[in-house]
Design an enzyme around this catalytic site. Sequence first.
Site, PDB file in Angstrom:
ATOM      1  N   HIS A 318       0.873  -1.119   0.001  1.00 40.03           N
ATOM      2  CA  HIS A 318      -0.025  -0.015  -0.026  1.00 40.03           C
ATOM      3  C   HIS A 318       0.761   1.202   0.127  1.00 40.03           C
ATOM      4  CE1 HIS A 318       0.847   1.319   4.181  1.00 40.03           C
ATOM      5  NE2 HIS A 318       0.800  -0.060   4.516  1.00 40.03           N
ATOM      6  N   HIS A 403      -1.810 -18.189 -16.113  1.00 41.15           N
ATOM      7  CA  HIS A 403      -3.019 -17.417 -16.130  1.00 41.15           C
ATOM      8  C   HIS A 403      -2.903 -16.166 -15.177  1.00 41.15           C
ATOM      9  CE1 HIS A 403      -4.936 -20.980 -18.001  1.00 41.15           C
ATOM     10  NE2 HIS A 403      -4.435 -21.523 -16.927  1.00 41.15           N
ATOM     11  N   HIS A 407      -7.771  -7.144 -11.948  1.00 37.21           N
ATOM     12  CA  HIS A 407      -8.899  -6.358 -11.618  1.00 37.21           C
ATOM     13  C   HIS A 407      -9.567  -5.527 -12.839  1.00 37.21           C
ATOM     14  CE1 HIS A 407     -11.940  -3.813  -9.699  1.00 37.21           C
ATOM     15  NE2 HIS A 407     -11.126  -2.559  -9.647  1.00 37.21           N
TER      16      HIS A 407
END
Length: 510
Positions: A318, A403, A407
Amino acid sequence: MQPTRVAKPRPNYFYDYRASVSEKFIRRGLYVCCRSLPAAILLAIAASLALELGNMLRTGELIRLWSVASQTDLTFNLVTVVLSSSVLLAALLSFFLLQTRPVYLVDFSCYKPPDSWKWPRQWHAHCTAACKKFTPESIDFQSKILARSGLGDDTYLPPGLAQQPPAISMSDARWEFEQVCFTAVRDVLAKTGVHPRQIGCVIVNCSLFNPTPSLSAMIMNHFKMSSNVINYNLGGMGCSAGIIAIDLARQMLQMLPNTYVLVVSTENITQNWYFGNTKSMLIPNCLFRVGGAAMLLSNKRVESWRAKYELKHVVRTHLANNDAAFNCVVEQEDAEGVRGVKLSKELMAIAGEALKANITTLGPLVLPISEQMLFAANLLGRKLLGKKKLRPYIPDFKLAFEHVCIHTGGRGVIDEIEKQLCLTPEFVDASRATLYRYGNISSSSIWYVLAYIESMKGVRKGDRVWQLGFGSGFKCNSAVWAANRRISDQHAAWDSFDHDQMEDDLAQSL
Protein backbone atom coordinates in the site's frame (compact mmCIF):
# COMPACT_ATOMS: atom_id res chain seq x y z
CA MET A 1 21.61 28.69 -10.03
CA GLN A 2 18.05 27.67 -10.75
CA PRO A 3 16.78 24.71 -8.69
CA THR A 4 16.31 21.47 -10.59
CA ARG A 5 12.68 20.79 -11.38
CA VAL A 6 11.33 17.31 -10.76
CA ALA A 7 9.03 16.04 -13.46
CA LYS A 8 5.59 15.10 -12.22
CA PRO A 9 3.69 12.15 -13.67
CA ARG A 10 1.18 13.19 -16.29
CA PRO A 11 -2.49 12.87 -15.30
CA ASN A 12 -4.14 9.67 -16.51
CA TYR A 13 -0.72 8.23 -17.29
CA PHE A 14 0.05 4.82 -15.84
CA TYR A 15 3.38 5.15 -14.04
CA ASP A 16 6.11 3.11 -15.73
CA TYR A 17 7.44 0.94 -12.94
CA ARG A 18 10.37 -0.06 -15.14
CA ALA A 19 11.99 3.36 -14.78
CA SER A 20 13.01 2.70 -11.18
CA VAL A 21 12.79 -0.12 -8.72
CA SER A 22 12.76 0.51 -4.99
CA GLU A 23 15.22 -1.78 -3.25
CA LYS A 24 13.06 -1.89 -0.13
CA PHE A 25 10.40 -3.81 -2.03
CA ILE A 26 12.98 -6.31 -3.30
CA ARG A 27 14.24 -6.75 0.27
CA ARG A 28 10.66 -7.29 1.41
CA GLY A 29 10.18 -10.03 -1.15
CA LEU A 30 13.45 -11.70 -0.12
CA TYR A 31 12.36 -11.48 3.53
CA VAL A 32 9.15 -13.31 2.68
CA CYS A 33 11.24 -15.98 0.95
CA CYS A 34 13.51 -16.33 3.97
CA ARG A 35 10.62 -16.98 6.34
CA SER A 36 10.61 -20.59 5.15
CA LEU A 37 14.41 -20.88 5.47
CA PRO A 38 14.43 -22.50 8.99
CA ALA A 39 12.15 -25.28 7.83
CA ALA A 40 14.32 -25.85 4.74
CA ILE A 41 17.51 -26.02 6.87
CA LEU A 42 15.92 -28.46 9.30
CA LEU A 43 14.76 -30.62 6.43
CA ALA A 44 18.29 -30.64 4.96
CA ILE A 45 19.79 -31.61 8.35
CA ALA A 46 17.22 -34.36 8.82
CA ALA A 47 17.87 -35.68 5.31
CA SER A 48 21.66 -35.78 5.79
CA LEU A 49 21.37 -37.55 9.16
CA ALA A 50 18.90 -40.02 7.76
CA LEU A 51 21.27 -40.81 4.90
CA GLU A 52 24.16 -41.30 7.34
CA LEU A 53 22.16 -43.67 9.52
CA GLY A 54 20.93 -45.52 6.44
CA ASN A 55 24.49 -45.94 5.22
CA MET A 56 25.63 -47.30 8.63
CA LEU A 57 22.73 -49.77 8.56
CA ARG A 58 23.58 -50.84 5.00
CA THR A 59 27.23 -51.53 5.85
CA GLY A 60 26.29 -53.44 9.01
CA GLU A 61 28.05 -51.00 11.32
CA LEU A 62 24.91 -50.42 13.41
CA ILE A 63 24.56 -54.17 14.04
CA ARG A 64 28.23 -54.47 15.02
CA LEU A 65 27.93 -51.47 17.34
CA TRP A 66 24.91 -52.98 19.04
CA SER A 67 26.77 -56.26 19.49
CA VAL A 68 29.78 -54.50 21.01
CA ALA A 69 27.60 -52.37 23.23
CA SER A 70 25.79 -55.40 24.58
CA GLN A 71 29.12 -57.01 25.63
CA THR A 72 31.22 -53.97 26.65
CA ASP A 73 30.88 -50.36 27.70
CA LEU A 74 29.45 -47.71 25.31
CA THR A 75 31.89 -46.61 22.62
CA PHE A 76 32.31 -43.24 20.97
CA ASN A 77 30.63 -44.46 17.75
CA LEU A 78 27.54 -45.60 19.62
CA VAL A 79 27.30 -42.22 21.33
CA THR A 80 27.49 -40.65 17.87
CA VAL A 81 24.65 -42.87 16.67
CA VAL A 82 22.47 -41.94 19.64
CA LEU A 83 23.17 -38.23 19.23
CA SER A 84 22.51 -38.42 15.47
CA SER A 85 19.23 -40.23 16.06
CA SER A 86 18.17 -37.65 18.65
CA VAL A 87 19.03 -34.73 16.42
CA LEU A 88 17.22 -36.42 13.53
CA LEU A 89 14.04 -36.83 15.56
CA ALA A 90 14.29 -33.24 16.84
CA ALA A 91 14.81 -31.89 13.33
CA LEU A 92 11.86 -33.85 11.96
CA LEU A 93 9.64 -32.76 14.85
CA SER A 94 10.65 -29.11 14.42
CA PHE A 95 10.08 -29.31 10.67
CA PHE A 96 6.51 -30.53 11.09
CA LEU A 97 5.83 -27.99 13.86
CA LEU A 98 7.04 -25.15 11.63
CA GLN A 99 4.89 -26.25 8.72
CA THR A 100 1.82 -24.15 7.94
CA ARG A 101 -1.53 -25.68 7.21
CA PRO A 102 -2.50 -25.82 3.53
CA VAL A 103 -5.14 -23.40 2.27
CA TYR A 104 -7.39 -24.93 -0.38
CA LEU A 105 -9.96 -23.18 -2.52
CA VAL A 106 -12.58 -25.90 -2.63
CA ASP A 107 -14.81 -24.03 -5.09
CA PHE A 108 -16.33 -20.62 -5.84
CA SER A 109 -19.45 -19.14 -7.39
CA CYS A 110 -20.12 -15.89 -9.28
CA TYR A 111 -23.54 -14.27 -9.28
CA LYS A 112 -25.30 -13.71 -12.60
CA PRO A 113 -28.18 -11.20 -12.24
CA PRO A 114 -31.47 -11.75 -14.07
CA ASP A 115 -31.94 -10.21 -17.51
CA SER A 116 -34.33 -7.63 -16.04
CA TRP A 117 -31.29 -6.01 -14.36
CA LYS A 118 -29.47 -5.38 -17.66
CA TRP A 119 -28.41 -1.77 -18.22
CA PRO A 120 -27.55 -1.07 -21.89
CA ARG A 121 -25.59 2.05 -22.69
CA GLN A 122 -28.56 3.75 -24.35
CA TRP A 123 -30.70 2.90 -21.32
CA HIS A 124 -28.07 4.58 -19.13
CA ALA A 125 -28.53 7.89 -20.96
CA HIS A 126 -32.32 7.56 -20.81
CA CYS A 127 -32.42 6.87 -17.05
CA THR A 128 -29.92 9.59 -16.13
CA ALA A 129 -32.04 12.10 -18.04
CA ALA A 130 -35.35 10.81 -16.63
CA CYS A 131 -34.33 11.21 -12.98
CA LYS A 132 -33.83 14.97 -13.56
CA LYS A 133 -30.75 15.12 -11.33
CA PHE A 134 -28.15 15.65 -14.07
CA THR A 135 -27.42 18.58 -16.35
CA PRO A 136 -27.24 18.00 -20.14
CA GLU A 137 -23.46 18.41 -19.89
CA SER A 138 -23.26 15.67 -17.25
CA ILE A 139 -25.42 13.32 -19.34
CA ASP A 140 -23.25 13.93 -22.39
CA PHE A 141 -20.07 13.40 -20.32
CA GLN A 142 -21.31 10.05 -19.02
CA SER A 143 -22.28 8.92 -22.54
CA LYS A 144 -18.78 9.72 -23.84
CA ILE A 145 -17.11 7.86 -20.95
CA LEU A 146 -19.34 4.83 -21.53
CA ALA A 147 -18.64 4.80 -25.27
CA ARG A 148 -14.92 4.18 -24.72
CA SER A 149 -15.08 2.42 -21.35
CA GLY A 150 -14.86 -1.13 -22.67
CA LEU A 151 -18.27 -2.01 -21.20
CA GLY A 152 -20.88 -3.80 -23.32
CA ASP A 153 -24.67 -3.58 -23.31
CA ASP A 154 -25.22 -6.56 -20.99
CA THR A 155 -23.89 -5.19 -17.70
CA TYR A 156 -26.21 -5.04 -14.68
CA LEU A 157 -27.52 -2.46 -12.21
CA PRO A 158 -30.20 -2.73 -9.51
CA PRO A 159 -33.67 -2.24 -11.03
CA GLY A 160 -34.48 0.36 -8.36
CA LEU A 161 -32.18 2.88 -10.07
CA ALA A 162 -34.51 2.96 -13.08
CA GLN A 163 -37.53 3.88 -10.96
CA GLN A 164 -38.76 7.45 -10.69
CA PRO A 165 -37.68 8.57 -8.20
CA PRO A 166 -34.82 6.05 -7.83
CA ALA A 167 -35.26 3.49 -5.04
CA ILE A 168 -32.12 3.99 -2.93
CA SER A 169 -33.35 3.36 0.61
CA MET A 170 -31.59 1.18 3.19
CA SER A 171 -34.10 -1.61 2.57
CA ASP A 172 -33.42 -1.43 -1.20
CA ALA A 173 -29.67 -1.68 -0.56
CA ARG A 174 -30.21 -4.68 1.74
CA TRP A 175 -32.39 -6.30 -0.90
CA GLU A 176 -29.61 -5.92 -3.49
CA PHE A 177 -27.09 -7.53 -1.14
CA GLU A 178 -29.44 -10.40 -0.37
CA GLN A 179 -30.14 -11.11 -4.04
CA VAL A 180 -26.47 -11.07 -4.99
CA CYS A 181 -24.71 -12.67 -2.04
CA PHE A 182 -27.31 -15.11 -0.74
CA THR A 183 -27.54 -16.58 -4.25
CA ALA A 184 -23.75 -16.84 -4.62
CA VAL A 185 -23.37 -18.48 -1.18
CA ARG A 186 -26.22 -20.89 -1.87
CA ASP A 187 -24.59 -21.90 -5.15
CA VAL A 188 -21.14 -22.56 -3.71
CA LEU A 189 -22.55 -24.59 -0.81
CA ALA A 190 -24.62 -26.65 -3.25
CA LYS A 191 -21.58 -27.24 -5.51
CA THR A 192 -19.41 -28.43 -2.61
CA GLY A 193 -22.06 -30.25 -0.58
CA VAL A 194 -20.99 -28.39 2.58
CA HIS A 195 -23.74 -27.65 5.12
CA PRO A 196 -23.90 -24.09 6.52
CA ARG A 197 -23.36 -25.43 10.04
CA GLN A 198 -19.98 -26.83 8.95
CA ILE A 199 -18.65 -23.31 8.30
CA GLY A 200 -16.18 -22.16 10.95
CA CYS A 201 -15.60 -18.59 9.78
CA VAL A 202 -17.43 -16.06 7.57
CA ILE A 203 -15.64 -13.09 5.96
CA VAL A 204 -17.51 -10.48 3.92
CA ASN A 205 -15.95 -7.51 2.16
CA CYS A 206 -18.05 -4.63 0.83
CA SER A 207 -16.42 -1.24 0.71
CA LEU A 208 -19.27 1.29 0.64
CA PHE A 209 -22.26 -0.41 2.30
CA ASN A 210 -21.88 -1.40 5.94
CA PRO A 211 -25.23 -1.62 7.74
CA THR A 212 -26.04 -2.80 11.26
CA PRO A 213 -26.34 -5.75 11.81
CA SER A 214 -23.33 -6.44 9.62
CA LEU A 215 -23.39 -8.13 6.22
CA SER A 216 -21.62 -11.17 7.64
CA ALA A 217 -24.31 -11.41 10.33
CA MET A 218 -26.98 -11.25 7.61
CA ILE A 219 -25.43 -14.28 5.92
CA MET A 220 -25.15 -16.22 9.18
CA ASN A 221 -28.74 -15.41 10.03
CA HIS A 222 -30.12 -16.37 6.62
CA PHE A 223 -28.28 -19.70 6.48
CA LYS A 224 -28.78 -20.43 10.21
CA MET A 225 -25.12 -21.07 10.92
CA SER A 226 -23.74 -22.26 14.27
CA SER A 227 -23.50 -19.80 17.13
CA ASN A 228 -19.73 -20.29 17.44
CA VAL A 229 -18.95 -19.13 13.89
CA ILE A 230 -16.25 -16.45 13.77
CA ASN A 231 -17.18 -13.61 11.42
CA TYR A 232 -15.57 -10.49 10.00
CA ASN A 233 -16.93 -7.61 7.95
CA LEU A 234 -14.35 -5.65 5.92
CA GLY A 235 -15.45 -2.17 4.85
CA GLY A 236 -13.88 0.82 3.14
CA MET A 237 -10.99 -1.17 1.65
CA GLY A 238 -11.74 -0.67 -2.03
CA CYS A 239 -11.63 -2.95 -5.03
CA SER A 240 -8.63 -4.96 -3.81
CA ALA A 241 -10.44 -6.07 -0.64
CA GLY A 242 -11.21 -9.47 -2.17
CA ILE A 243 -7.55 -10.46 -1.82
CA ILE A 244 -7.43 -8.94 1.66
CA ALA A 245 -10.37 -11.17 2.59
CA ILE A 246 -8.51 -14.19 1.20
CA ASP A 247 -5.46 -13.25 3.26
CA LEU A 248 -7.60 -12.99 6.40
CA ALA A 249 -9.10 -16.40 5.59
CA ARG A 250 -5.56 -17.79 5.24
CA GLN A 251 -4.64 -16.47 8.67
CA MET A 252 -7.79 -17.94 10.21
CA LEU A 253 -7.09 -21.32 8.63
CA GLN A 254 -3.65 -21.33 10.28
CA MET A 255 -5.38 -20.90 13.65
CA LEU A 256 -8.49 -23.06 13.25
CA PRO A 257 -7.76 -26.72 12.50
CA ASN A 258 -9.94 -28.84 10.23
CA THR A 259 -12.44 -26.14 9.20
CA TYR A 260 -14.10 -24.25 6.35
CA VAL A 261 -14.02 -20.50 5.75
CA LEU A 262 -16.64 -18.76 3.62
CA VAL A 263 -15.49 -15.57 1.88
CA VAL A 264 -17.97 -13.26 0.14
CA SER A 265 -16.83 -10.33 -2.04
CA THR A 266 -19.21 -7.71 -3.42
CA GLU A 267 -19.97 -4.01 -3.78
CA ASN A 268 -23.35 -2.39 -3.26
CA ILE A 269 -24.59 0.01 -5.93
CA THR A 270 -28.02 1.05 -4.64
CA GLN A 271 -26.91 3.62 -2.08
CA ASN A 272 -23.73 4.62 -3.89
CA TRP A 273 -25.07 5.98 -7.16
CA TYR A 274 -23.97 9.59 -7.54
CA PHE A 275 -26.74 12.10 -8.35
CA GLY A 276 -24.55 15.19 -8.71
CA ASN A 277 -22.74 16.89 -11.58
CA THR A 278 -19.06 16.89 -10.62
CA LYS A 279 -17.25 15.10 -13.45
CA SER A 280 -14.62 13.40 -11.28
CA MET A 281 -17.46 11.86 -9.26
CA LEU A 282 -19.56 10.83 -12.28
CA ILE A 283 -17.00 8.33 -13.59
CA PRO A 284 -17.95 5.57 -11.07
CA ASN A 285 -21.54 5.76 -12.41
CA CYS A 286 -20.19 4.81 -15.82
CA LEU A 287 -17.99 1.92 -14.69
CA PHE A 288 -19.33 0.23 -11.55
CA ARG A 289 -21.92 -2.50 -11.92
CA VAL A 290 -23.57 -5.28 -9.89
CA GLY A 291 -21.57 -8.41 -9.07
CA GLY A 292 -20.61 -10.69 -6.23
CA ALA A 293 -18.75 -13.93 -5.58
CA ALA A 294 -18.62 -16.53 -2.81
CA MET A 295 -15.55 -18.68 -2.14
CA LEU A 296 -15.23 -21.73 0.12
CA LEU A 297 -11.75 -22.34 1.55
CA SER A 298 -10.53 -25.11 3.81
CA ASN A 299 -7.40 -26.49 5.49
CA LYS A 300 -8.72 -30.06 5.58
CA ARG A 301 -6.19 -32.30 3.85
CA VAL A 302 -9.00 -34.61 2.84
CA GLU A 303 -10.23 -31.76 0.59
CA SER A 304 -7.00 -31.74 -1.42
CA TRP A 305 -8.31 -34.33 -3.88
CA ARG A 306 -11.31 -32.27 -4.98
CA ALA A 307 -10.23 -28.68 -4.19
CA LYS A 308 -9.59 -26.57 -7.26
CA TYR A 309 -6.59 -24.60 -6.07
CA GLU A 310 -4.08 -24.27 -3.26
CA LEU A 311 -3.07 -20.80 -2.10
CA LYS A 312 0.68 -20.26 -2.49
CA HIS A 313 1.29 -16.57 -1.82
CA VAL A 314 -0.49 -13.37 -0.83
CA VAL A 315 1.43 -10.12 -1.25
CA ARG A 316 -0.18 -6.90 0.01
CA THR A 317 1.37 -3.49 -0.56
CA HIS A 318 0.00 0.00 0.00
CA LEU A 319 0.92 3.67 -0.41
CA ALA A 320 -1.20 5.03 2.44
CA ASN A 321 1.72 7.11 3.73
CA ASN A 322 1.60 9.12 0.50
CA ASP A 323 -1.04 11.88 0.68
CA ALA A 324 -1.66 11.92 -3.09
CA ALA A 325 -2.16 8.15 -3.15
CA PHE A 326 -4.35 8.23 -0.04
CA ASN A 327 -6.63 10.89 -1.54
CA CYS A 328 -6.89 9.61 -5.12
CA VAL A 329 -10.11 7.64 -4.39
CA VAL A 330 -12.25 9.33 -1.75
CA GLU A 331 -15.89 9.11 -0.74
CA GLN A 332 -17.10 12.65 -0.03
CA GLU A 333 -19.74 15.30 -0.73
CA ASP A 334 -19.48 17.60 -3.70
CA ALA A 335 -20.01 21.38 -3.57
CA GLU A 336 -23.79 20.84 -3.51
CA GLY A 337 -23.60 18.33 -0.64
CA VAL A 338 -24.27 15.26 -2.81
CA ARG A 339 -22.32 12.19 -1.69
CA GLY A 340 -20.23 10.17 -4.12
CA VAL A 341 -16.77 8.75 -4.83
CA LYS A 342 -14.22 11.14 -6.31
CA LEU A 343 -11.45 9.83 -8.59
CA SER A 344 -8.42 12.09 -8.96
CA LYS A 345 -6.60 12.70 -12.23
CA GLU A 346 -3.45 11.11 -10.78
CA LEU A 347 -5.19 7.76 -10.23
CA MET A 348 -3.47 5.97 -13.11
CA ALA A 349 0.00 7.20 -12.13
CA ILE A 350 -0.56 6.14 -8.52
CA ALA A 351 -1.86 2.74 -9.61
CA GLY A 352 1.36 2.24 -11.56
CA GLU A 353 3.45 3.14 -8.50
CA ALA A 354 1.44 0.67 -6.41
CA LEU A 355 1.96 -2.01 -9.07
CA LYS A 356 5.71 -1.43 -8.93
CA ALA A 357 5.73 -1.91 -5.17
CA ASN A 358 3.72 -5.11 -5.42
CA ILE A 359 5.48 -6.91 -8.25
CA THR A 360 8.98 -6.14 -6.97
CA THR A 361 7.91 -7.76 -3.70
CA LEU A 362 6.20 -10.65 -5.47
CA GLY A 363 9.00 -11.28 -7.96
CA PRO A 364 11.42 -13.19 -5.66
CA LEU A 365 8.57 -15.51 -4.65
CA VAL A 366 7.42 -16.55 -8.12
CA LEU A 367 9.99 -15.77 -10.81
CA PRO A 368 12.38 -18.49 -12.00
CA ILE A 369 15.94 -18.23 -10.71
CA SER A 370 17.19 -17.32 -14.19
CA GLU A 371 14.91 -14.28 -14.33
CA GLN A 372 15.89 -13.20 -10.83
CA MET A 373 19.60 -13.43 -11.67
CA LEU A 374 19.15 -11.38 -14.85
CA PHE A 375 17.12 -8.78 -12.96
CA ALA A 376 19.69 -8.59 -10.14
CA ALA A 377 22.59 -8.29 -12.58
CA ASN A 378 20.79 -5.52 -14.46
CA LEU A 379 19.98 -3.67 -11.24
CA LEU A 380 23.61 -3.91 -10.10
CA GLY A 381 24.86 -2.78 -13.51
CA ARG A 382 22.57 0.23 -13.49
CA LYS A 383 23.87 1.18 -10.04
CA LEU A 384 27.48 0.96 -11.21
CA LEU A 385 27.21 2.24 -14.79
CA GLY A 386 24.36 4.70 -14.38
CA LYS A 387 20.73 4.43 -15.31
CA LYS A 388 21.14 6.11 -18.68
CA LYS A 389 23.82 3.71 -19.92
CA LEU A 390 21.90 0.50 -19.28
CA ARG A 391 18.25 -0.14 -20.00
CA PRO A 392 16.26 -1.69 -17.14
CA TYR A 393 15.55 -5.39 -17.45
CA ILE A 394 11.89 -6.35 -17.29
CA PRO A 395 11.35 -9.78 -15.70
CA ASP A 396 9.13 -12.02 -17.80
CA PHE A 397 6.15 -12.74 -15.58
CA LYS A 398 4.76 -15.01 -18.30
CA LEU A 399 7.33 -17.55 -17.08
CA ALA A 400 5.86 -17.42 -13.56
CA PHE A 401 2.14 -17.81 -14.38
CA GLU A 402 -0.09 -19.57 -16.84
CA HIS A 403 -3.11 -17.34 -16.10
CA VAL A 404 -3.48 -13.72 -14.94
CA CYS A 405 -6.68 -12.27 -13.41
CA ILE A 406 -6.47 -8.46 -13.53
CA HIS A 407 -9.04 -6.39 -11.64
CA THR A 408 -11.39 -4.81 -14.17
CA GLY A 409 -10.84 -1.25 -12.99
CA GLY A 410 -11.12 0.11 -16.51
CA ARG A 411 -9.98 -0.33 -20.07
CA GLY A 412 -6.92 1.86 -19.59
CA VAL A 413 -5.73 -0.07 -16.54
CA ILE A 414 -5.87 -3.39 -18.40
CA ASP A 415 -4.11 -1.88 -21.43
CA GLU A 416 -1.27 -0.46 -19.35
CA ILE A 417 -0.70 -3.62 -17.31
CA GLU A 418 -0.57 -5.62 -20.55
CA LYS A 419 1.99 -3.18 -21.92
CA GLN A 420 4.22 -2.78 -18.89
CA LEU A 421 4.35 -6.45 -17.94
CA CYS A 422 4.81 -7.40 -21.61
CA LEU A 423 1.84 -9.75 -21.47
CA THR A 424 0.36 -11.27 -24.60
CA PRO A 425 -3.29 -10.58 -25.51
CA GLU A 426 -4.16 -14.11 -24.38
CA PHE A 427 -3.17 -13.25 -20.80
CA VAL A 428 -5.52 -10.25 -20.58
CA ASP A 429 -8.37 -11.57 -22.71
CA ALA A 430 -10.30 -12.85 -19.67
CA SER A 431 -10.06 -9.47 -17.93
CA ARG A 432 -11.23 -7.62 -21.05
CA ALA A 433 -14.15 -10.02 -21.38
CA THR A 434 -15.13 -9.50 -17.74
CA LEU A 435 -15.01 -5.71 -18.10
CA TYR A 436 -17.11 -5.93 -21.26
CA ARG A 437 -19.67 -8.38 -19.87
CA TYR A 438 -19.96 -7.20 -16.25
CA GLY A 439 -18.14 -3.87 -15.94
CA ASN A 440 -16.14 -2.88 -12.87
CA ILE A 441 -17.58 -5.22 -10.25
CA SER A 442 -15.04 -4.18 -7.64
CA SER A 443 -13.45 -6.86 -5.46
CA SER A 444 -15.37 -9.73 -7.06
CA SER A 445 -14.02 -9.04 -10.57
CA ILE A 446 -10.97 -11.31 -10.21
CA TRP A 447 -13.32 -14.25 -9.56
CA TYR A 448 -15.37 -13.55 -12.69
CA VAL A 449 -12.08 -13.46 -14.60
CA LEU A 450 -11.09 -16.85 -13.15
CA ALA A 451 -14.56 -18.22 -13.94
CA TYR A 452 -14.07 -17.10 -17.56
CA ILE A 453 -10.70 -18.87 -17.73
CA GLU A 454 -12.19 -22.09 -16.37
CA SER A 455 -15.22 -21.93 -18.68
CA MET A 456 -13.57 -20.82 -21.92
CA LYS A 457 -9.99 -22.07 -21.71
CA GLY A 458 -9.71 -24.60 -18.92
CA VAL A 459 -6.99 -24.93 -16.30
CA ARG A 460 -4.49 -27.78 -16.18
CA LYS A 461 -3.17 -29.39 -13.04
CA GLY A 462 -0.19 -27.42 -11.75
CA ASP A 463 -1.11 -24.19 -13.57
CA ARG A 464 -0.29 -21.05 -11.60
CA VAL A 465 -2.91 -18.30 -11.37
CA TRP A 466 -2.10 -14.69 -10.46
CA GLN A 467 -4.93 -12.51 -9.15
CA LEU A 468 -4.07 -8.80 -9.14
CA GLY A 469 -6.27 -6.14 -7.54
CA PHE A 470 -6.11 -2.37 -6.99
CA GLY A 471 -8.05 -0.42 -4.38
CA SER A 472 -8.42 2.86 -2.52
CA GLY A 473 -5.93 3.70 0.17
CA PHE A 474 -4.00 3.17 -2.21
CA LYS A 475 -3.42 -0.59 -2.36
CA CYS A 476 -2.18 -3.19 -4.82
CA ASN A 477 -2.60 -6.83 -3.74
CA SER A 478 -1.70 -10.16 -5.29
CA ALA A 479 -2.80 -13.74 -4.67
CA VAL A 480 -1.07 -16.71 -6.29
CA TRP A 481 -2.84 -20.07 -6.65
CA ALA A 482 -1.72 -23.46 -7.98
CA ALA A 483 -4.29 -25.73 -9.62
CA ASN A 484 -4.76 -29.02 -7.77
CA ARG A 485 -6.39 -30.75 -10.70
CA ARG A 486 -7.62 -30.23 -14.23
CA ILE A 487 -10.53 -27.76 -14.26
CA SER A 488 -12.99 -27.13 -17.07
CA ASP A 489 -16.12 -26.07 -15.17
CA GLN A 490 -18.83 -24.23 -17.07
CA HIS A 491 -19.90 -21.26 -14.95
CA ALA A 492 -23.42 -19.92 -15.40
CA ALA A 493 -22.00 -16.40 -15.35
CA TRP A 494 -20.49 -17.05 -18.80
CA ASP A 495 -23.34 -18.90 -20.47
CA SER A 496 -23.97 -17.74 -24.07
CA PHE A 497 -21.13 -15.23 -24.05
CA ASP A 498 -20.25 -14.11 -27.60
CA HIS A 499 -16.53 -13.38 -27.78
CA ASP A 500 -16.64 -12.34 -31.45
CA GLN A 501 -19.30 -9.74 -30.74
CA MET A 502 -17.13 -8.35 -27.93
CA GLU A 503 -14.16 -7.94 -30.24
CA ASP A 504 -16.31 -6.18 -32.84
CA ASP A 505 -17.81 -3.80 -30.25
CA LEU A 506 -14.43 -2.96 -28.75
CA ALA A 507 -12.89 -2.37 -32.17
CA GLN A 508 -15.68 0.09 -33.05
CA SER A 509 -15.26 2.00 -29.78
CA LEU A 510 -11.56 2.73 -30.31
